[in-house]
Design an enzyme around this catalytic site. Structure first.
Site, PDB file in Angstrom:
ATOM      1  CG  HIS A   1      36.712 -34.254   5.167  1.00  0.00           C
ATOM      2  ND1 HIS A   1      36.015 -32.903   5.671  1.00  0.00           N
ATOM      3  CD2 HIS A   1      36.079 -35.887   5.994  1.00  0.00           C
ATOM      4  CE1 HIS A   1      35.218 -33.925   7.202  1.00  0.00           C
ATOM      5  NE2 HIS A   1      35.220 -35.487   6.328  1.00  0.00           N
TER       6      HIS A   1
ATOM      7  CE1 TYR B   1      40.799 -40.878 -11.963  1.00  0.00           C
ATOM      8  CE2 TYR B   1      40.359 -43.348 -12.610  1.00  0.00           C
ATOM      9  CZ  TYR B   1      40.407 -41.566 -12.947  1.00  0.00           C
ATOM     10  OH  TYR B   1      40.431 -40.525 -14.163  1.00  0.00           O
TER      11      TYR B   1
ATOM     12  CB  SER C   1      33.122 -41.061  -4.890  1.00  0.00           C
ATOM     13  OG  SER C   1      32.256 -40.302  -4.342  1.00  0.00           O
ATOM     14  CD  GLN C   2      34.459 -35.536  -4.418  1.00  0.00           C
ATOM     15  OE1 GLN C   2      35.138 -34.872  -5.055  1.00  0.00           O
ATOM     16  NE2 GLN C   2      32.777 -35.292  -4.253  1.00  0.00           N
TER      17      GLN C   2
ATOM     18  NE  ARG D   1      44.950 -50.386  -2.628  1.00  0.00           N
ATOM     19  CZ  ARG D   1      43.783 -50.486  -1.521  1.00  0.00           C
ATOM     20  NH1 ARG D   1      44.484 -50.762  -0.493  1.00  0.00           N
ATOM     21  NH2 ARG D   1      42.804 -50.018  -1.687  1.00  0.00           N
TER      22      ARG D   1
ATOM     23  CB  SER E   1      41.826 -46.841  -8.246  1.00  0.00           C
ATOM     24  OG  SER E   1      41.462 -46.883  -7.785  1.00  0.00           O
TER      25      SER E   1
HETATM   26  N1  LIG Z   1      32.537 -38.925  -1.317  1.00  0.00           N
HETATM   27  C1  LIG Z   1      31.870 -38.011  -1.621  1.00  0.00           C
HETATM   28  O1  LIG Z   1      31.705 -37.185  -2.502  1.00  0.00           O
HETATM   29  C2  LIG Z   1      32.801 -36.984  -1.444  1.00  0.00           C
HETATM   30  C3  LIG Z   1      33.802 -37.255  -0.300  1.00  0.00           C
HETATM   31  N2  LIG Z   1      34.681 -36.297   0.105  1.00  0.00           N
HETATM   32  C4  LIG Z   1      36.498 -36.431   0.470  1.00  0.00           C
HETATM   33  O2  LIG Z   1      37.276 -36.851  -0.413  1.00  0.00           O
HETATM   34  C5  LIG Z   1      37.933 -38.067   0.186  1.00  0.00           C
HETATM   35  C6  LIG Z   1      37.804 -39.292  -0.368  1.00  0.00           C
HETATM   36  O3  LIG Z   1      36.433 -39.665  -0.221  1.00  0.00           O
HETATM   37  P1  LIG Z   1      35.595 -40.579  -1.202  1.00  0.00           P
HETATM   38  O4  LIG Z   1      36.014 -40.444  -2.677  1.00  0.00           O
HETATM   39  O5  LIG Z   1      34.494 -41.189  -0.676  1.00  0.00           O
HETATM   40  O6  LIG Z   1      37.247 -42.264  -1.130  1.00  0.00           O
HETATM   41  P2  LIG Z   1      36.625 -43.643  -2.304  1.00  0.00           P
HETATM   42  O7  LIG Z   1      36.145 -44.162  -1.077  1.00  0.00           O
HETATM   43  O8  LIG Z   1      36.402 -43.514  -3.134  1.00  0.00           O
HETATM   44  O9  LIG Z   1      38.344 -43.379  -2.149  1.00  0.00           O
HETATM   45  C7  LIG Z   1      38.568 -44.971  -3.078  1.00  0.00           C
HETATM   46  C8  LIG Z   1      39.800 -44.463  -4.188  1.00  0.00           C
HETATM   47  O10 LIG Z   1      41.245 -44.724  -2.516  1.00  0.00           O
HETATM   48  C9  LIG Z   1      41.395 -45.904  -2.637  1.00  0.00           C
HETATM   49  N3  LIG Z   1      42.295 -46.135  -1.458  1.00  0.00           N
HETATM   50  C10 LIG Z   1      41.412 -47.153  -0.799  1.00  0.00           C
HETATM   51  N4  LIG Z   1      41.679 -47.415   0.224  1.00  0.00           N
HETATM   52  C11 LIG Z   1      43.630 -47.224  -0.106  1.00  0.00           C
HETATM   53  C12 LIG Z   1      44.819 -48.323   0.212  1.00  0.00           C
HETATM   54  N5  LIG Z   1      44.798 -48.717   1.510  1.00  0.00           N
HETATM   55  N6  LIG Z   1      45.590 -47.152   0.371  1.00  0.00           N
HETATM   56  C13 LIG Z   1      45.413 -47.070  -0.828  1.00  0.00           C
HETATM   57  N7  LIG Z   1      44.501 -46.498  -1.706  1.00  0.00           N
HETATM   58  C14 LIG Z   1      42.855 -46.560  -1.477  1.00  0.00           C
HETATM   59  C15 LIG Z   1      40.608 -46.826  -3.485  1.00  0.00           C
HETATM   60  O11 LIG Z   1      41.840 -47.431  -4.587  1.00  0.00           O
HETATM   61  P3  LIG Z   1      41.781 -49.062  -4.834  1.00  0.00           P
HETATM   62  O12 LIG Z   1      41.228 -49.412  -5.750  1.00  0.00           O
HETATM   63  O13 LIG Z   1      43.205 -49.686  -5.328  1.00  0.00           O
HETATM   64  O14 LIG Z   1      41.115 -50.042  -4.000  1.00  0.00           O
HETATM   65  C16 LIG Z   1      40.210 -45.536  -4.515  1.00  0.00           C
HETATM   66  O15 LIG Z   1      41.208 -45.706  -5.770  1.00  0.00           O
HETATM   67  C17 LIG Z   1      37.532 -37.951   1.740  1.00  0.00           C
HETATM   68  O16 LIG Z   1      38.187 -36.623   2.464  1.00  0.00           O
HETATM   69  C18 LIG Z   1      36.366 -37.231   1.659  1.00  0.00           C
HETATM   70  O17 LIG Z   1      36.026 -37.109   3.091  1.00  0.00           O
HETATM   71  C19 LIG Z   1      34.287 -34.906   0.145  1.00  0.00           C
HETATM   72  C20 LIG Z   1      33.105 -34.387  -0.572  1.00  0.00           C
HETATM   73  C21 LIG Z   1      31.881 -36.039  -0.946  1.00  0.00           C
END
Ligand SMILES: NC(=O)C1=CN([C@@H]2O[C@H](COP(=O)(O)OP(=O)(O)OC[C@H]3O[C@@H](n4cnc5c(N)ncnc54)[C@H](OP(=O)(O)O)[C@@H]3O)[C@@H](O)[C@H]2O)C=CC1
Ligand SMILES: CC[C@](O)(C(C)=O)C(=O)O
Length: 328
Positions: free
Chosen positions: A107, A24, A26-27, A47, A52
């Site tokens: 992605h 939960y 950015s995307q 988690r 998140s």
């Molecule tokens: N950023 C973007 O704009 C774009 C991203 N994408 C793709 O979208 C996908 C997501 O990217 P993005 O949105 O940037 O990701 P983020 O870095 O924003 O993701 C954060 C989320 O991932 C959770 N998270 C992080 N580490 C872990 C872990 N070890 N175990 C469980 N949960 C975890 C976090 O939870 P917590 O709060 O618990 O840490 C939070 O909910 C990727 O595949 C990316 O390539 C595609 C197009 C654009």
């Protein structure tokens, strides 16, 4: 090239399906909210001890663990960072996948580089917006959307493409248009774009131009406006009207100076380097380097983040954005 718009896509294919958005950030937040607001049955898997969990709860989402969400869902949409996906998939997602379920991504990275090998009895799809999460949500609320790419790696149910397109429509992407691609093409072009233009190339161009002016004795504030701030306004013109439209909007002097000087800035040497960077991506060298960097605790990324924060352009920019009311 077929571009799918709203009229081409039937969301009925998702009517009785539960979609688990894993992550939960950015995307994850943007896509989960858009799909929910479009009437889909969305649950969020995150988690329990992370930030998140409460953010999603406060947004009124149904929140559960990644393991539980993956078990309950028909479609598991993986939106956690690429570098953590393989471990989280193995530990919490894989065992919940059932015959005919769909494993979905935004992605192609981990499927293309084979860091995740899904079971043979599930669909593997991608719906990838071409823009950051904040814009995915903002444009959706404004009644529009950002364009996206769709791909199907495995189709066991015969409607994998329809499912991915319907998710894209629910996110607002079909208002702008959804283009068909493959996991390979999306992954390689996306990495190339972010390294060479969008994130890598553009920041180095800004830094080099800013430094050149400041080292020549010009005021840093003037250099900032010229090389960084105004860039957005020029890019907005290119975004809306293309290169020709932008040239029409700038002065004849800017047009002549730009057209006659730009190949000295982006020289053949730079183009050759772009080709090398593309080869590193295609051969999987970048992916291996990034995996290794993560295994040892990201020392290079941490150091580079610190250096970037301390740049003069960052200090000047922050001060100016506040003075101009662009940043609080
Ligand atoms: N950023 C973007 O704009 C774009 C991203 N994408 C793709 O979208 C996908 C997501 O990217 P993005 O949105 O940037 O990701 P983020 O870095 O924003 O993701 C954060 C989320 O991932 C959770 N998270 C992080 N580490 C872990 C872990 N070890 N175990 C469980 N949960 C975890 C976090 O939870 P917590 O709060 O618990 O840490 C939070 O909910 C990727 O595949 C990316 O390539 C595609 C197009 C654009
Ligand atoms: C340009 C960066 C991006 O590829 C994006 C926002 O599309 C990303 O992965 O964040």
């Amino acid at each position: 090239m077929k571009i799918y718009h709203e009229k081409d896509i039937d969301m009925g294919v998702l009517e009785d399906k539960t979609i688990a958005v894993i992550g939960y950030g950015s995307q994850g937040r943007a896509q989960a909210l858009n799909m929910r607001d479009s009437g889909l049955n969305v649950i969020v898997g995150v988690r329990k001890d992370g930030k998140s969990w409460n953010i999603a709860k406060n947004d009124g989402m149904e929140v559960t663990t990644i393991e539980d969400a993956s078990k309950r869902a028909d479609i598991v949409h993986v939106l956690i960072p690429d570098e953590v996906q393989p471990k989280v998939y193995e530990k919490y997602i894989k065992s919940g996948l059932e015959d005919g379920n769909t494993l979905s991504f935004s992605h192609g990275y981990n499927i293309h580089f084979k860091n995740i090998i899904p079971p043979k009895n599930v669909n593997v799809t991608m719906i990838a917006p071409k823009g950051p999460g904040a814009m995915v949500r903002r444009t959706y609320k404004e009644g529009f959307g950002i364009p996206a790419l769709v791909a199907v790696e495995v189709d066991v149910t015969g409607d994998a493409l329809d499912q991915a397109l319907a998710m894209g429509k629910a996110c607002g992407f079909a208002r702008a248009g959804i283009l068909r691609t493959t996991f390979k093409e999306e992954t390689e072009t996306d990495l190339f774009g972010e390294q060479v233009v969008l994130c890598g190339g553009v920041t180095e161009l800004i830094k080099a131009a800013f430094d050149t002016l400041v080292e020549a004795g010009y005021q840093p504030e003037i250099a900032y406006f010229e090389t960084c701030h105004e860039l957005k306004l020029i890019i907005d013109l290119i975004y809306e009207k293309g290169l020709t439209g932008m040239w029409k909007n700038v002065s004849n002097t800017a047009e002549y100076g730009g057209l006659t000087r730009r190949e000295r800035v982006i020289s053949q040497e730079v183009r050759n380097e772009m080709k090398k960077i593309l080869k590193e991506i295609q051969k999987g060298e970048f992916a291996r380097e990034w995996a290794l960097e993560n295994q040892v605790g990201r020392p290079v990324l941490k150091r580079l983040r610190e250096i970037e924060k301390e740049l003069k352009i960052e200090k000047v920019g922050s001060k100016l954005r506040k003075l101009c009311g662009l940043e609080k």
